[in-house]
Motif scaffolding. Structure first.
Motif, PDB file in Angstrom:
ATOM      1  N   ILE A   1       0.963  -1.308   0.096  1.00 58.27           N
ATOM      2  CA  ILE A   1       0.036  -0.274  -0.019  1.00 58.27           C
ATOM      3  C   ILE A   1       0.934   1.342   0.114  1.00 58.27           C
ATOM      4  O   ILE A   1       0.538   2.148  -0.841  1.00 58.27           O
ATOM      5  N   ILE A   2       1.832   1.248   0.738  1.00 54.19           N
ATOM      6  CA  ILE A   2       2.931   2.263   1.016  1.00 54.19           C
ATOM      7  C   ILE A   2       3.555   2.624  -0.352  1.00 54.19           C
ATOM      8  O   ILE A   2       3.816   3.723  -0.731  1.00 54.19           O
ATOM      9  N   PHE A   3       3.971   1.437  -1.142  1.00 55.56           N
ATOM     10  CA  PHE A   3       4.659   1.646  -2.386  1.00 55.56           C
ATOM     11  C   PHE A   3       3.754   2.321  -3.618  1.00 55.56           C
ATOM     12  O   PHE A   3       4.102   3.193  -4.079  1.00 55.56           O
ATOM     13  N   ILE A   4       2.443   1.769  -3.368  1.00 54.96           N
ATOM     14  CA  ILE A   4       1.386   2.398  -4.440  1.00 54.96           C
ATOM     15  C   ILE A   4       1.080   3.949  -4.119  1.00 54.96           C
ATOM     16  O   ILE A   4       1.349   4.823  -5.054  1.00 54.96           O
ATOM     17  N   VAL A   5       0.916   4.173  -2.806  1.00 52.50           N
ATOM     18  CA  VAL A   5       0.810   5.597  -2.355  1.00 52.50           C
ATOM     19  C   VAL A   5       1.995   6.263  -2.716  1.00 52.50           C
ATOM     20  O   VAL A   5       1.837   7.557  -3.426  1.00 52.50           O
ATOM     21  N   SER A   6       3.150   5.991  -2.368  1.00 54.76           N
ATOM     22  CA  SER A   6       4.490   6.661  -2.741  1.00 54.76           C
ATOM     23  C   SER A   6       4.510   7.039  -4.253  1.00 54.76           C
ATOM     24  O   SER A   6       5.031   8.071  -4.690  1.00 54.76           O
ATOM     25  N   ARG A   7       4.506   6.012  -5.029  1.00 55.54           N
ATOM     26  CA  ARG A   7       4.589   6.237  -6.560  1.00 55.54           C
ATOM     27  C   ARG A   7       3.485   7.238  -7.020  1.00 55.54           C
ATOM     28  O   ARG A   7       3.912   8.053  -7.686  1.00 55.54           O
ATOM     29  N   ARG A   8       2.101   6.921  -6.494  1.00 56.53           N
ATOM     30  CA  ARG A   8       1.239   8.281  -6.996  1.00 56.53           C
ATOM     31  C   ARG A   8       1.449   9.545  -6.412  1.00 56.53           C
ATOM     32  O   ARG A   8       1.428  10.539  -7.225  1.00 56.53           O
ATOM     33  N   ILE A   9       2.003   9.664  -5.403  1.00 57.44           N
ATOM     34  CA  ILE A   9       2.762  11.019  -4.705  1.00 57.44           C
ATOM     35  C   ILE A   9       3.750  11.570  -5.746  1.00 57.44           C
ATOM     36  O   ILE A   9       3.727  12.775  -5.968  1.00 57.44           O
ATOM     37  N   GLY A  10       4.697  10.793  -6.079  1.00 58.57           N
ATOM     38  CA  GLY A  10       5.785  11.061  -6.764  1.00 58.57           C
ATOM     39  C   GLY A  10       5.699  11.597  -8.121  1.00 58.57           C
ATOM     40  O   GLY A  10       5.985  12.472  -8.449  1.00 58.57           O
ATOM     41  N   LYS A  11       4.476  10.731  -8.727  1.00 57.07           N
ATOM     42  CA  LYS A  11       4.235  11.026 -10.226  1.00 57.07           C
ATOM     43  C   LYS A  11       3.503  12.385 -10.002  1.00 57.07           C
ATOM     44  O   LYS A  11       3.545  13.112 -10.936  1.00 57.07           O
ATOM     45  N   TRP A  12       2.592  12.480  -8.877  1.00 58.88           N
ATOM     46  CA  TRP A  12       1.744  13.951  -8.827  1.00 58.88           C
ATOM     47  C   TRP A  12       2.847  15.011  -8.770  1.00 58.88           C
ATOM     48  O   TRP A  12       2.680  16.151  -9.284  1.00 58.88           O
TER      49      TRP A  12
ATOM     50  N   TYR B   1      11.112   6.440  -4.177  1.00 58.52           N
ATOM     51  CA  TYR B   1      11.792   5.515  -3.184  1.00 58.52           C
ATOM     52  C   TYR B   1      12.015   5.846  -1.829  1.00 58.52           C
ATOM     53  O   TYR B   1      11.949   5.084  -0.983  1.00 58.52           O
ATOM     54  N   LEU B   2      12.359   7.158  -1.710  1.00 58.51           N
ATOM     55  CA  LEU B   2      12.446   7.830  -0.271  1.00 58.51           C
ATOM     56  C   LEU B   2      11.081   7.710   0.443  1.00 58.51           C
ATOM     57  O   LEU B   2      11.017   7.076   1.757  1.00 58.51           O
ATOM     58  N   LEU B   3       9.853   8.013   0.047  1.00 58.77           N
ATOM     59  CA  LEU B   3       8.742   7.680   0.716  1.00 58.77           C
ATOM     60  C   LEU B   3       8.379   5.998   0.914  1.00 58.77           C
ATOM     61  O   LEU B   3       7.957   5.973   2.010  1.00 58.77           O
ATOM     62  N   THR B   4       8.851   5.263   0.197  1.00 61.95           N
ATOM     63  CA  THR B   4       8.752   3.957   0.098  1.00 61.95           C
ATOM     64  C   THR B   4       9.420   3.352   1.305  1.00 61.95           C
ATOM     65  O   THR B   4       9.104   2.682   2.425  1.00 61.95           O
ATOM     66  N   ALA B   5      10.687   3.828   1.462  1.00 64.23           N
ATOM     67  CA  ALA B   5      11.558   3.460   2.600  1.00 64.23           C
ATOM     68  C   ALA B   5      11.307   4.005   4.048  1.00 64.23           C
ATOM     69  O   ALA B   5      11.305   3.294   4.857  1.00 64.23           O
ATOM     70  N   PHE B   6      10.749   5.302   3.635  1.00 59.24           N
ATOM     71  CA  PHE B   6      10.327   5.959   5.155  1.00 59.24           C
ATOM     72  C   PHE B   6       9.079   5.264   5.507  1.00 59.24           C
ATOM     73  O   PHE B   6       8.993   4.869   6.768  1.00 59.24           O
ATOM     74  N   GLY B   7       8.236   4.979   4.803  1.00 53.70           N
ATOM     75  CA  GLY B   7       7.215   4.296   5.037  1.00 53.70           C
ATOM     76  C   GLY B   7       7.329   2.884   5.685  1.00 53.70           C
ATOM     77  O   GLY B   7       6.645   2.358   6.627  1.00 53.70           O
ATOM     78  N   PHE B   8       8.149   2.262   4.992  1.00 56.55           N
ATOM     79  CA  PHE B   8       8.537   0.874   5.280  1.00 56.55           C
ATOM     80  C   PHE B   8       9.154   0.814   6.647  1.00 56.55           C
ATOM     81  O   PHE B   8       8.647  -0.030   7.713  1.00 56.55           O
ATOM     82  N   LEU B   9       9.760   1.740   7.088  1.00 57.95           N
ATOM     83  CA  LEU B   9      10.394   2.044   8.591  1.00 57.95           C
ATOM     84  C   LEU B   9       9.189   2.073   9.438  1.00 57.95           C
ATOM     85  O   LEU B   9       9.092   1.695  10.717  1.00 57.95           O
ATOM     86  N   ILE B  10       8.201   3.002   9.094  1.00 63.73           N
ATOM     87  CA  ILE B  10       7.240   3.339   9.931  1.00 63.73           C
ATOM     88  C   ILE B  10       6.370   1.808  10.176  1.00 63.73           C
ATOM     89  O   ILE B  10       5.801   1.569  11.478  1.00 63.73           O
TER      90      ILE B  10
END
Length: 497
Positions: free
Chosen positions: A45-56, A81-90
């Motif tokens: 879920i975090i990867f999908i959201v991060s990808r959409r945010i980065g594209k936006w 990639y940064l948002l995905t890594a940060f979200g994974f840590l959370i």
């Protein structure tokens, strides 16, 4: 019915026990299937959201900021990639997994990846290098080995390149790091094309230069600045070898422009009766009658009735270009080549063929029919004109008055270039005319080669300035320096003469 419900409850209880049963421990945290499934689900879920945010961010915010496409794509990928890594840590923290306990596991997994998945890890590191250093970006026109195309996307593992045939090729990122890559779009998209041409030995090099420069200047894909050039490369076995050098600013159209130039070159050379030779060899055959010593021949071995014949399928000795009888006139207005038209002008009448060839590189011939407007009043001035044949009239539309008539050997258009002002008058041809056109960026080279022309321009410009001031078109200038010396000094300053 109660028995079925009881069995289902027992099954759910058993599954719950299995899912919650510890499989292994990370530090003091017991890892179960339940935790693993939740971590995987939240990570996706975090990867999908991060990808959409980065594209936006890339498509909307960065695009509005005017950032180029390649920079936008790189920035959006890094953000994803940064948002995905940060979200994974959370996610790990919410599942009460001690991140510090993952250090040993990460080391072991990294060692396994390094040994068993060398190519994947190499492409991954190369992808990070491409994203952060950005030697290539989306939209760049690149060449790697025999692959030539436009970069569509740079991802963490591979890069997608679209060829000129519309084929999408997935290239591992390590190829762009380990191999030599030609990036035609890096920093400045302008690049120079070299078009080789071979002509027969009886061709006039000055006429060839004029033909090739005419081709380059009237091809819409070729830049006018830097100016096209013609190089005399070598004396070949059966041809004089030239190269036409032109600048373009759209590398993906390189082959299209080169093809268009080749078509134009073939047409122009054929029109001017310049031959493109095929490979040939000269064969020499020597016949001689050798004395017969047995029949009383003399002992001096003198050769009698010797005949020397040269067989060739092409002429070899070039003509004398300074002899007008050997020149082939071009089939154009007045049947004269540009060199001969320039030689009729007083400033250039003593120029040699080599000097005239340089002049042809600085300007080009343009034919105007009778009554055609050459330049319009109030338009920006970007060209200087010398009348080779014909005559033009200068009129002021502002005050509706005739100013002057200019004939062969006279020039105009210098006032706008040297004084940095719009055209002060309209120039229109009174009969079919040929003008020698020199653009702004080539005028300095022309005046450097012809200093007497610079003095003549200064003198004429001073006279024309006084005429326009008397007519009320220009305001009177104040100052102790005469117009001639002021203009001459301005020419020296502008063109560093």
């Amino acid at each position: 019915m109660d028995w079925i419900i009881s069995q289902l409850q027992n099954l759910l209880s058993a599954l719950t026990t299995i899912f919650n049963a510890p499989i292994f421990f990370l530090g003091t945290t017991a890892i179960s299937l339940n935790i693993i499934c939740r971590v995987l689900l939240f990570t996706i879920i975090i990867f999908i959201v991060s990808r959409r945010i980065g594209k936006w961010i890339g498509d909307i915010i960065l695009k509005r900021m005017g950032m180029p496409r390649g920079s936008r794509d790189s920035a959006s990928s890094v953000i994803c990639y940064l948002l995905t890594a940060f979200g994974f840590l959370i996610v790990l923290q919410t599942q009460e997994i001690d991140v510090r306990s993952l250090a040993v596991v990460a080391g072991v997994v990294g060692l396994g990846f390094g040994i068993g998945l060398q190519n994947i890890s190499s492409n991954f590191i190369s992808g990070l290098t491409l994203l952060f250093e950005r030697p290539i970006q989306a939209g760049d026109y690149v060449q790697i080995d025999d692959l030539l195309g436009t970069v569509e996307k740079v991802s963490i593992r591979s890069t997608i390149v679209r060829t000129l045939d519309g084929v999408f090729v997935i290239v591992p990122n390590s190829q762009f790091v380990d191999r030599q890559v030609v990036n035609w779009s890096y920093r400045d998209p302008k690049c120079r094309l070299h078009i080789p041409i071979g002509v027969s030995y009886d061709s006039d090099p000055v006429l060839v230069t004029e033909a090739l420069l005419d081709v380059a200047r009237f091809e819409k894909g070729v830049l006018s600045f830097p100016s096209p050039k013609v190089w005399f490369v070598s004396f070949g076995d059966s041809s004089l070898n030239f190269e036409l050098l032109v600048w373009i600013d759209n590398p993906p159209d390189k082959e299209v422009i080169q093809s268009a130039l080749n078509f134009r070159i073939e047409y122009e050379l054929r029109k001017r009766e310049i031959t493109i030779p095929f490979p040939q060899r000269d064969v020499w055959i020597r016949h001689s009658d050798v004395p017969n010593f047995q029949n009383g021949g003399t002992g001096d071995r003198a050769l009698e009735n010797r005949e020397e014949t040269r067989l060739t399928n092409g002429r070899y000795a070039p003509p004398n270009y300074n002899d007008d009888s050997t020149l082939k006139p071009v089939k154009s207005l007045n049947n004269y080549a540009l060199r001969e038209l320039l030689r009729r002008i007083a400033y250039f009448e003593d120029c040699t063929d080599l000097e005239l060839r340089k002049l042809i590189e600085y300007g080009y011939r343009q034919v105007f029919s009778s009554g055609q407007v050459v330049c319009q009043e109030n338009d920006p001035g970007d060209s200087f004109y010398i009348i080779l044949t014909g005559k033009v009239e200068v009129i002021s539309q502002k005050i509706g008055q005739y100013i002057a008539t200019l004939h062969q050997g006279e020039f105009f258009g210098e006032m706008s270039l040297l004084m940095g002002m719009p055209r002060t008058a309209t120039v229109r041809t009174l009969e079919d005319s040929i003008l020698f056109v020199v653009e702004r960026h080539d005028l300095q080279k022309l005046l450097t080669e012809q200093p007497s022309l610079a003095d003549q321009i200064a003198q004429k410009l001073a006279e024309r300035q006084e005429t326009l001031q008397d007519l009320g078109i220009l305001a009177h200038s104040e100052g102790e320096e005469t117009p001639f010396f002021w203009i001459r000094n301005r020419i020296k300053t502008l063109f560093e003469l």
